[in-house]
Design a protein around this motif. Structure first.
Motif, PDB file in Angstrom:
ATOM      1  N   GLN A 137      -0.638 -10.816  -2.069  1.00  0.00           N
ATOM      2  CA  GLN A 137      -1.349  -9.620  -2.492  1.00  0.00           C
ATOM      3  C   GLN A 137      -0.415  -8.420  -2.558  1.00  0.00           C
ATOM      4  O   GLN A 137       0.430  -8.217  -1.700  1.00  0.00           O
ATOM      5  CB  GLN A 137      -2.490  -9.315  -1.525  1.00  0.00           C
ATOM      6  CG  GLN A 137      -3.330  -8.122  -1.942  1.00  0.00           C
ATOM      7  CD  GLN A 137      -4.516  -7.916  -1.020  1.00  0.00           C
ATOM      8  OE1 GLN A 137      -4.703  -8.675  -0.081  1.00  0.00           O
ATOM      9  NE2 GLN A 137      -5.307  -6.895  -1.276  1.00  0.00           N
ATOM     10  N   THR A 138      -0.564  -7.614  -3.603  1.00  0.00           N
ATOM     11  CA  THR A 138       0.224  -6.396  -3.737  1.00  0.00           C
ATOM     12  C   THR A 138      -0.692  -5.186  -3.570  1.00  0.00           C
ATOM     13  O   THR A 138      -1.892  -5.247  -3.834  1.00  0.00           O
ATOM     14  CB  THR A 138       0.906  -6.334  -5.113  1.00  0.00           C
ATOM     15  OG1 THR A 138      -0.099  -6.400  -6.139  1.00  0.00           O
ATOM     16  CG2 THR A 138       1.891  -7.480  -5.286  1.00  0.00           C
ATOM     17  N   TYR A 139      -0.093  -4.072  -3.143  1.00  0.00           N
ATOM     18  CA  TYR A 139      -0.852  -2.850  -2.890  1.00  0.00           C
ATOM     19  C   TYR A 139      -0.297  -1.711  -3.743  1.00  0.00           C
ATOM     20  O   TYR A 139       0.826  -1.770  -4.229  1.00  0.00           O
ATOM     21  CB  TYR A 139      -0.785  -2.488  -1.406  1.00  0.00           C
ATOM     22  CG  TYR A 139      -1.433  -3.520  -0.515  1.00  0.00           C
ATOM     23  CD1 TYR A 139      -2.818  -3.541  -0.340  1.00  0.00           C
ATOM     24  CD2 TYR A 139      -0.675  -4.488   0.140  1.00  0.00           C
ATOM     25  CE1 TYR A 139      -3.428  -4.488   0.468  1.00  0.00           C
ATOM     26  CE2 TYR A 139      -1.279  -5.443   0.954  1.00  0.00           C
ATOM     27  CZ  TYR A 139      -2.651  -5.437   1.096  1.00  0.00           C
ATOM     28  OH  TYR A 139      -3.245  -6.384   1.894  1.00  0.00           O
ATOM     29  N   LYS A 140      -1.091  -0.681  -3.887  1.00  0.00           N
ATOM     30  CA  LYS A 140      -0.717   0.465  -4.710  1.00  0.00           C
ATOM     31  C   LYS A 140       0.545   1.106  -4.143  1.00  0.00           C
ATOM     32  O   LYS A 140       0.618   1.407  -2.948  1.00  0.00           O
ATOM     33  CB  LYS A 140      -1.859   1.476  -4.746  1.00  0.00           C
ATOM     34  CG  LYS A 140      -1.685   2.596  -5.760  1.00  0.00           C
ATOM     35  CD  LYS A 140      -2.961   3.408  -5.872  1.00  0.00           C
ATOM     36  CE  LYS A 140      -2.805   4.530  -6.894  1.00  0.00           C
ATOM     37  NZ  LYS A 140      -2.583   3.989  -8.264  1.00  0.00           N
ATOM     38  N   ASP A 141       1.553   1.329  -5.006  1.00  0.00           N
ATOM     39  CA  ASP A 141       2.814   1.860  -4.508  1.00  0.00           C
ATOM     40  C   ASP A 141       3.126   3.260  -5.017  1.00  0.00           C
ATOM     41  O   ASP A 141       4.176   3.810  -4.695  1.00  0.00           O
ATOM     42  CB  ASP A 141       3.972   0.907  -4.822  1.00  0.00           C
ATOM     43  CG  ASP A 141       4.167   0.687  -6.317  1.00  0.00           C
ATOM     44  OD1 ASP A 141       3.431   1.303  -7.118  1.00  0.00           O
ATOM     45  OD2 ASP A 141       5.062  -0.087  -6.683  1.00  0.00           O
ATOM     46  N   ARG A 142       2.238   3.859  -5.805  1.00  0.00           N
ATOM     47  CA  ARG A 142       2.453   5.243  -6.231  1.00  0.00           C
ATOM     48  C   ARG A 142       1.122   5.877  -6.651  1.00  0.00           C
ATOM     49  O   ARG A 142       0.167   5.184  -6.990  1.00  0.00           O
ATOM     50  CB  ARG A 142       3.477   5.339  -7.362  1.00  0.00           C
ATOM     51  CG  ARG A 142       3.110   4.593  -8.624  1.00  0.00           C
ATOM     52  CD  ARG A 142       4.231   4.712  -9.665  1.00  0.00           C
ATOM     53  NE  ARG A 142       3.919   3.996 -10.876  1.00  0.00           N
ATOM     54  CZ  ARG A 142       4.175   2.704 -11.076  1.00  0.00           C
ATOM     55  NH1 ARG A 142       4.770   1.999 -10.136  1.00  0.00           N
ATOM     56  NH2 ARG A 142       3.861   2.131 -12.216  1.00  0.00           N
ATOM     57  N   ARG A 187     -12.051   3.649  -0.583  1.00  0.00           N
ATOM     58  CA  ARG A 187     -11.293   2.988  -1.652  1.00  0.00           C
ATOM     59  C   ARG A 187      -9.811   2.916  -1.319  1.00  0.00           C
ATOM     60  O   ARG A 187      -9.166   1.888  -1.537  1.00  0.00           O
ATOM     61  CB  ARG A 187     -11.506   3.745  -2.973  1.00  0.00           C
ATOM     62  CG  ARG A 187     -10.749   3.143  -4.157  1.00  0.00           C
ATOM     63  CD  ARG A 187     -11.134   1.706  -4.381  1.00  0.00           C
ATOM     64  NE  ARG A 187     -10.424   1.134  -5.523  1.00  0.00           N
ATOM     65  CZ  ARG A 187     -10.184  -0.157  -5.687  1.00  0.00           C
ATOM     66  NH1 ARG A 187     -10.596  -1.032  -4.758  1.00  0.00           N
ATOM     67  NH2 ARG A 187      -9.545  -0.603  -6.752  1.00  0.00           N
ATOM     68  N   LEU A 188      -9.273   3.989  -0.749  1.00  0.00           N
ATOM     69  CA  LEU A 188      -7.859   3.986  -0.373  1.00  0.00           C
ATOM     70  C   LEU A 188      -7.564   2.884   0.641  1.00  0.00           C
ATOM     71  O   LEU A 188      -6.505   2.244   0.593  1.00  0.00           O
ATOM     72  CB  LEU A 188      -7.468   5.347   0.200  1.00  0.00           C
ATOM     73  CG  LEU A 188      -7.336   6.490  -0.814  1.00  0.00           C
ATOM     74  CD1 LEU A 188      -7.256   7.827  -0.098  1.00  0.00           C
ATOM     75  CD2 LEU A 188      -6.115   6.281  -1.703  1.00  0.00           C
ATOM     76  N   SER A 189      -8.500   2.666   1.560  1.00  0.00           N
ATOM     77  CA  SER A 189      -8.306   1.625   2.576  1.00  0.00           C
ATOM     78  C   SER A 189      -8.180   0.241   1.958  1.00  0.00           C
ATOM     79  O   SER A 189      -7.597  -0.671   2.567  1.00  0.00           O
ATOM     80  CB  SER A 189      -9.476   1.636   3.567  1.00  0.00           C
ATOM     81  OG  SER A 189      -9.542   2.852   4.266  1.00  0.00           O
ATOM     82  N   GLN A 190      -8.702   0.086   0.751  1.00  0.00           N
ATOM     83  CA  GLN A 190      -8.664  -1.209   0.065  1.00  0.00           C
ATOM     84  C   GLN A 190      -7.411  -1.396  -0.777  1.00  0.00           C
ATOM     85  O   GLN A 190      -7.001  -2.527  -1.029  1.00  0.00           O
ATOM     86  CB  GLN A 190      -9.896  -1.358  -0.835  1.00  0.00           C
ATOM     87  CG  GLN A 190     -11.213  -1.366  -0.092  1.00  0.00           C
ATOM     88  CD  GLN A 190     -12.405  -1.291  -1.037  1.00  0.00           C
ATOM     89  OE1 GLN A 190     -12.260  -1.090  -2.235  1.00  0.00           O
ATOM     90  NE2 GLN A 190     -13.601  -1.466  -0.488  1.00  0.00           N
ATOM     91  N   ILE A 191      -6.798  -0.291  -1.232  1.00  0.00           N
ATOM     92  CA  ILE A 191      -5.721  -0.420  -2.220  1.00  0.00           C
ATOM     93  C   ILE A 191      -4.329  -0.115  -1.684  1.00  0.00           C
ATOM     94  O   ILE A 191      -3.332  -0.299  -2.393  1.00  0.00           O
ATOM     95  CB  ILE A 191      -6.001   0.467  -3.452  1.00  0.00           C
ATOM     96  CG1 ILE A 191      -6.039   1.947  -3.061  1.00  0.00           C
ATOM     97  CG2 ILE A 191      -7.288   0.038  -4.143  1.00  0.00           C
ATOM     98  CD1 ILE A 191      -6.231   2.890  -4.245  1.00  0.00           C
ATOM     99  N   ILE A 192      -4.224   0.367  -0.434  1.00  0.00           N
ATOM    100  CA  ILE A 192      -2.894   0.576   0.138  1.00  0.00           C
ATOM    101  C   ILE A 192      -2.687  -0.373   1.309  1.00  0.00           C
ATOM    102  O   ILE A 192      -3.632  -0.868   1.909  1.00  0.00           O
ATOM    103  CB  ILE A 192      -2.664   2.033   0.562  1.00  0.00           C
ATOM    104  CG1 ILE A 192      -3.707   2.492   1.564  1.00  0.00           C
ATOM    105  CG2 ILE A 192      -2.654   2.943  -0.656  1.00  0.00           C
ATOM    106  CD1 ILE A 192      -3.488   3.913   2.033  1.00  0.00           C
ATOM    107  N   MET A 204      -9.682  10.677   8.156  1.00  0.00           N
ATOM    108  CA  MET A 204      -8.226  10.602   8.031  1.00  0.00           C
ATOM    109  C   MET A 204      -7.719   9.165   7.998  1.00  0.00           C
ATOM    110  O   MET A 204      -8.147   8.306   8.771  1.00  0.00           O
ATOM    111  CB  MET A 204      -7.562  11.367   9.183  1.00  0.00           C
ATOM    112  CG  MET A 204      -6.060  11.497   9.066  1.00  0.00           C
ATOM    113  SD  MET A 204      -5.382  12.703  10.254  1.00  0.00           S
ATOM    114  CE  MET A 204      -5.703  14.233   9.389  1.00  0.00           C
ATOM    115  N   LEU A 205      -6.774   8.944   7.098  1.00  0.00           N
ATOM    116  CA  LEU A 205      -6.072   7.665   6.933  1.00  0.00           C
ATOM    117  C   LEU A 205      -4.593   7.979   7.071  1.00  0.00           C
ATOM    118  O   LEU A 205      -4.044   8.756   6.275  1.00  0.00           O
ATOM    119  CB  LEU A 205      -6.390   7.079   5.558  1.00  0.00           C
ATOM    120  CG  LEU A 205      -5.771   5.754   5.143  1.00  0.00           C
ATOM    121  CD1 LEU A 205      -6.371   4.603   5.940  1.00  0.00           C
ATOM    122  CD2 LEU A 205      -6.001   5.515   3.657  1.00  0.00           C
ATOM    123  N   ILE A 206      -3.921   7.416   8.073  1.00  0.00           N
ATOM    124  CA  ILE A 206      -2.561   7.853   8.385  1.00  0.00           C
ATOM    125  C   ILE A 206      -1.527   6.748   8.176  1.00  0.00           C
ATOM    126  O   ILE A 206      -1.822   5.565   8.277  1.00  0.00           O
ATOM    127  CB  ILE A 206      -2.464   8.362   9.837  1.00  0.00           C
ATOM    128  CG1 ILE A 206      -2.667   7.212  10.840  1.00  0.00           C
ATOM    129  CG2 ILE A 206      -3.441   9.491  10.088  1.00  0.00           C
ATOM    130  CD1 ILE A 206      -2.317   7.587  12.270  1.00  0.00           C
TER     131      ILE A 206
END
Length: 250
Positions: A137-142, A187-192, A204-206
């Motif tokens: 699996q790959t995650y968002k890198d930018r 959504r961020l928790s799913q893609i990074i 907050m997501l750190i």
């Protein structure tokens, strides 16, 4: 399971061993070592039986327990047992499973051993899955952000944390700049990459590298100092503390 106890206080070592056996009588103690040099000598010896898990005090009779890790580039999982809470962040930047303050609480010790067993199972299952499935699996890198009429692209590695402010989501870079992003924290928790970012509370997501200090206020309350600093005090939600400790030790 085979363990080592690295502890220079004999009574503390004996008490810890008894607590461990009370929790799981099948655990086998390979030895108790009071010093950095004796521990290094044992682990360097090819004839020595290698432990699955090490219980490590930080202040030993001849120096700093971290020297063992640094000298051997040690990859064996570690549960730190110490009377000092100021080394927590440094401990979790090693291959730490947990950080227990003395006197060790039996329930916290049991939770730490359960965590180690679960992580071992997850690691083994993940290894098997990777062997069976070559697709990783790959995650968002930018991220693309805008400010006025200008657009900016930032690598995920440049981001210290994401935070909700006035019902909008912002990212803050390690250089201190911040920009709005069109993603919810869910959504961020799913893609990074979850190995690098953790949602500590509702707002907050750190990033792991943004953590400057960890303060154990009590068994059920953890306060964080981040870099760059945030305008408000930052606490890990009570219901996320166990998962947060697991994440720190990955």
């Amino acid at each position: 399971m085979k363990i080592l106890i690295v502890e220079d206080e004999e009574l503390s070592a004996e008490r810890l061993h008894k607590l461990i056996l009370t929790i799981d009588p099948s655990i086998h103690l390979l030895g108790i070592f009071p010093s950095v040099l004796q521990t290094i000598a044992y682990l360097e010896n090819e004839a020595s039986v290698k432990p699955d898990l090490i219980f490590l005090d930080i202040h030993l009779e001849d120096g700093d327990g971290f020297k063992i890790i640094e000298t051997l580039n040690l990859m064996t999982p570690i549960i730190f047992t110490t009377a000092f809470d100021e080394y927590m962040l440094k401990a979790f930047k090693t291959n730490s499973i947990d950080y227990l303050l003395k006197p060790v609480n039996p329930l916290e010790l049991q939770a730490s051993l359960s965590k180690f067993k679960k992580l071992s199972e997850v690691s083994e299952n993940k290894r098997k899955n990777i062997d069976n499935d070559p697709e990783v699996q790959t995650y968002k890198d930018r991220f693309l952000c805008s400010a006025g009429s200008r657009f900016y692209t930032f690598k995920t590695t440049e981001i210290a944390y994401f935070v909700i402010e006035q019902r909008a989501t912002f990212l803050r870079l390690f250089d201190g700049r911040h920009f709005a992003v069109e993603y919810s924290l869910d959504r961020l928790s799913q893609i990074i990459d979850p190995a690098i970012f953790f949602r500590i509370n509702r707002n907050m997501l750190i990033c792991f590298n943004s953590i400057e200090n960890i303060h154990m206020i009590s068994a059920g309350k953890i306060k964080l100092d981040l870099d760059p600093a945030y305008s408000k005090e930052i606490f890990v939600s009570t219901d996320r503390i166990t998962e947060f400790k697991i994440w720190l030790g990955k």
